[in-house]
Design an enzyme around this catalytic site. Structure first.
Site, PDB file in Angstrom:
ATOM      1  N   HIS A  33       7.176  -8.361 -10.489  1.00  0.00           N
ATOM      2  CA  HIS A  33       6.566  -8.339  -9.161  1.00  0.00           C
ATOM      3  C   HIS A  33       5.816  -9.639  -8.876  1.00  0.00           C
ATOM      4  CE1 HIS A  33       4.138  -6.870  -5.702  1.00  0.00           C
ATOM      5  NE2 HIS A  33       5.180  -6.078  -5.510  1.00  0.00           N
TER       6      HIS A  33
ATOM      7  N   ASP B  84       8.508  -3.532   0.449  1.00  0.00           N
ATOM      8  CA  ASP B  84       9.195  -4.237  -0.636  1.00  0.00           C
ATOM      9  C   ASP B  84       9.544  -3.315  -1.804  1.00  0.00           C
ATOM     10  OD1 ASP B  84       6.445  -4.085  -1.113  1.00  0.00           O
ATOM     11  OD2 ASP B  84       6.386  -5.919  -2.301  1.00  0.00           O
TER      12      ASP B  84
END
Length: 303
Positions: free
Chosen positions: A265, A65
């Site tokens: 995040h 990611d």
């Protein structure tokens, strides 16, 4: 002036309105990227910024990611007829990892140079950025980054005239160069005052709270920090997977005392981070939820 844009704020997987992790900085014609998750190219286009000036890419670590958007970005930069070298900075193994995923982007018209991080804290100066990489605590080797734009002391016209320094040398001395002119030698310290306050931005993600974070974020103009979970009762999960809650991030900000903190995040299950900011602000009032495309222009302070 330093431009900062939080391109993607998602962790683990992208969502329809949330791309994966990436941050972009622009200074003096050079752009720097921290992480390059899936969707980074789209986020850059949505912001209206350009791919071509990206000279430096820093990776915090090599989970998908944070790096899965790199091959496509490299191809786009190549298609934009970029020929200038690109520097990629990251943990041990960065050259091996990048070259492995470049199997699907093998031909590029520019050189890639690598800087591999080995120390717990390491400084790199490149393109006007003073970068401090510092180890954090994730389940793989992971780094946070502080970006600083240093600012030289103020030039003293009076002092330059007193020393009879020709005006043709003033600009070079302001840039920090030493001038040898016949028997005379002029150095920057002869005409520059003490170093002035610069600009400082600290970014960290995928970590448990550790002292290195608040130490490096101390006095920052902007502190961008992971907040994986905002919901109460997620502390055990954060510890298990070595992430942070909003409240742990806020306590780090309270220690570091930056001008402001942005959270980023987020877990895919965290749809509306703003709902949890009331309790976060009780810990650190200048905390804000990051969102894709959130940006700021940070200027040098007036003398």
């Amino acid at each position: 002036m330093l431009d900062i844009c939080l391109l993607g704020t998602g962790g683990m997987m992208p969502l329809p309105k949330r791309w994966l992790t990436a941050l972009m900085a622009r200074y003096n014609g050079s752009s720097l990227l921290i992480d390059c998750g899936e969707g980074t190219q789209i986020a850059i286009k949505e912001k209206g910024w350009s791919f071509k000036p990206i000279d430096v890419i820093c990776f915090t670590h090599f989970h998908a990611d944070h790096i899965s958007g790199l091959p496509g970005l490299l191809l786009t930069m190549g298609n934009a007829e970029r020929t200038e070298p690109l520097t990629i900075i990251g943990p041990k193994g960065v050259e091996r990892v990048v070259n492995a995923i470049r199997m699907i982007a093998p031909e590029l018209p520019f050189e890639i140079r690598f800087i591999e991080l080995h120390e717990h804290q390491q400084q790199i100066e490149i393109n006007g950025y003073c970068i401090t990489a510092f180890r954090v605590n994730h389940n793989v080797i992971c780094y946070g980054y502080t970006l600083e734009i240093k600012r030289k002391g103020k030039f003293s016209v009076e002092r330059a005239n007193e020393l009879h320094i020709p005006k043709e040398y003033w600009n070079l001395l302001q840039k920090g160069e030493t001038i040898e002119a016949g028997d005379e030698r002029f150095t920057p310290d002869m005409v520059l005052g003490p170093e002035r306050k610069g600009i400082k931005v600290t970014y960290c993600t995928d970590t448990r709270p550790v002292p290195s974070i608040s130490e490096n974020a101390k006095g920052a103009d902007l502190f961008i920090c992971e907040g994986m979970y905002g919901e109460k009762g997620k502390e055990a999960k954060a510890k298990e997977y070595k992430h942070m809650t909003f409240y742990e991030a806020a306590r780090l900000a309270k220690e570091a005392a930056p001008k402001q903190m942005w959270l980023t995040h987020y877990s895919p299950s965290l749809i509306r981070p703003e709902e949890y900011m009331g309790d976060v602000k009780k810990i650190f009032p200048d905390a804000f939820p990051g969102k894709d495309g959130k940006s700021i222009e940070i200027a040098f302070e007036d003398d």
